[in-house]
Design an enzyme around this catalytic site. Structure first.
Site, PDB file in Angstrom:
ATOM      1  CB  CYS A  10      -0.895   0.010   1.224  1.00 18.21           C
ATOM      2  SG  CYS A  10      -2.075  -1.346   1.267  1.00 18.21           S
ATOM      3  CG  ASP A 360      10.722  -9.185  -9.574  1.00 17.78           C
ATOM      4  OD1 ASP A 360      10.199  -9.404  -8.472  1.00 17.78           O
ATOM      5  OD2 ASP A 360      10.098  -9.304 -10.640  1.00 17.78           O
ATOM      6  CB  CYS A 447      13.307  -7.130   7.053  1.00 19.54           C
ATOM      7  SG  CYS A 447      12.319  -8.630   7.351  1.00 19.54           S
TER       8      CYS A 447
END
Length: 472
Positions: A10, A360, A447
């Site tokens: 989002c 990707d 992360c």
């Protein structure tokens, strides 16, 4: 139509201006970040002591027609959101911003991320008599802020108290009834958030490309754990209120999610992807004739691979940019042809050639198999697949829509078996170390939990994931 790609995040946007054009500016900011979510859009504005809003399912241009924009009140403060939900129904109630009324006021909240303890927080709030109309963790966040505001006596303290109870990813922009924008980034820094300025005021956005598009000059990123208050077009306070033992920006922002012209935490997304391609060429060289990128997700990495390898970079496909979101294909043969409907091989560049094909990621492997098949049908002699992210082996708890671990192809079969299944002549994934090296100019650590299983948060907090709809 699912092209076997990870779904976008989002996006949030907010503007505090010294004129009354905040709604229009916010609309433009959301348009610039439409790539992060295409299921719904909303804008809330502050007018007098009231918050007024419009939101619905659909693209920004579908939700905010010229007539709707004319009806939105003129205001100097507004926030907006484009939505992709990772689970649950796509209903108008779940579209953001979330509007929450309480005894002493009203707030609007726009959220990017996923709070993994949302179910427990919702149950606690329900025991206090709060009702919920939607099914998202974002509604829980907004309700918790309202509840804490009543308890503490002011919005700032309420936001800080609420944020301290949230576990997971949350980049927030809150609009208050007294025309303040308050921006918050979780202490781990999982999701991006940045600030821009121009002669008329200040804006906050998920990506710097939205600031650029709306005429704001990038000032800085919101720091992990920081709470920023903006009023009358000025930053009036900035405080680090939340701390964490570890920080970790989602590294997939650089791989795929962010727009190429954005800069996140000090690193150009274009540069990061170009470096990924160059690193792939070092780790997985191949004797070939040309390099092609899969539009649009593999183009920058393909340029990096070509530059490092010395092979020519050529377009391998013509992309249909007018296909929309609504076409369906009820049979398997029609679904296979759908790839050509969106990406048609450019025979002139590929016939008789040994191709290095860059993309990707591989999630389930179905789409890249169809793409390779289409290239070989168009005359490609060999297709060598190179992937600018490591194999996905774990789901994401913080808003990225990665399939369950048992459905990820890298957990089912070996790399060689994946190569055989997709029909490539060779297959190479960038290493985790190579990916991190490609992004080493970022000010943030990363992360990489979807590749390694190490999320930087105790696994015990994931117990209620999936019980509420999450806002990516």
């Amino acid at each position: 139509m699912n092209f076997d790609k990870l779904h976008e995040e989002c996006a949030v946007f907010g503007a505090s201006l010294r004129n009354d054009e905040a709604a229009g500016v916010t609309y433009n900011g959301l348009l610039a970040m439409q790539h992060r979510g295409q299921e719904g859009a909303g804008i809330a504005v502050s007018r007098g002591h009231s918050l007024l809003y419009h939101k619905d399912v659909g693209l920004v241009s579908e939700v905010f027609t010229p007539k709707v924009m004319e009806r939105l009140p003129k205001s100097g403060t507004a926030i907006g959101h484009v939505r992709y939900s990772t689970t649950g129904s796509n209903t108008q109630n779940n579209v953001q911003p979330i509007i929450t009324e309480f005894l002493t006021g009203r707030i609007a909240t726009a959220h990017n991320g996923n709070v993994v303890n949302a179910k427990a927080l919702k149950e606690q709030l329900e025991t206090c008599g709060l009702d919920f109309a939607a099914t998202s963790d974002s509604e829980v966040i907004s309700s918790l802020i309202a509840y804490k505001t009543l308890k503490t006596g002011n919005v700032f303290d309420g936001i800080v108290a609420a944020a301290k109870e949230l576990i997971g990813a949350f980049s927030l922009i809150i609009l208050t009834g007294d025309h303040r924008l308050i921006a918050v980034r979780d202490p781990n820094g999982f999701r991006p958030l940045c600030i821009g300025r121009n002669a008329l005021g200040v804006a906050v956005a998920s990506e710097s490309c939205a600031l650029d598009s709306c005429g704001f000059t990038f000032v800085r990123d919101v720091e992990p754990g920081e709470v920023v208050i903006i009023e009358n077009g000025e930053i009036v306070s900035s405080t680090i209120c939340l701390t964490s033992k570890r920080r970790g920006l989602c590294i997939f922002e650089y791989v795929y999610f962010a727009r190429t012209d954005s800069v996140i935490d000090g690193l150009s997304v274009f540069e990061a992807r170009h470096r990924m391609g160059a690193q792939l060429a070092k780790e997985h060289p191949v004797d070939a004739d040309v390099v092609c990128g899969v539009p649009d997700s593999g183009l920058e990495a393909a340029a990096g691979y070509a530059a490092e390898s010395g092979l020519p970079l050529v377009p391998g496909f013509v992309k249909n940019r007018y296909i929309g979101r609504s076409f369906i294909f009820p049979t398997q043969s029609q679904r296979e042809n759908a790839v050509k409907l969106k990406l048609n091989p450019l025979r002139y560049n590929i016939e008789g050639k040994r191709i290095v094909l860059i993309d990707d990621s591989i999630v389930r492997g179905t789409t890249c198999a169809l793409i390779i098949k289409s290239l070989k049908s168009a005359g490609a002699k060999e297709v060598h697949m190179r992937i600018s992210s490591p194999p996905f082996r774990h789901t994401c708890h913080f808003g990225t829509d990665i399939d369950s671990e048992e459905n990820l192809i890298a957990n089912q079969i070996s790399i060689e078996e994946i190569r055989q299944k997709i029909g490539a002549d060779s297959l190479g994934f960038i290493s985790i170390e190579g990916l991190e090296k490609s992004c080493e100019k970022s000010r943030m650590p990363f992360c990489t939990g979807c590749f390694t299983g190490d999320y930087g948060i105790d696994d015990a907090v994931f117990f209620d994931k999936g019980q509420l709809e999450t806002e990516a």
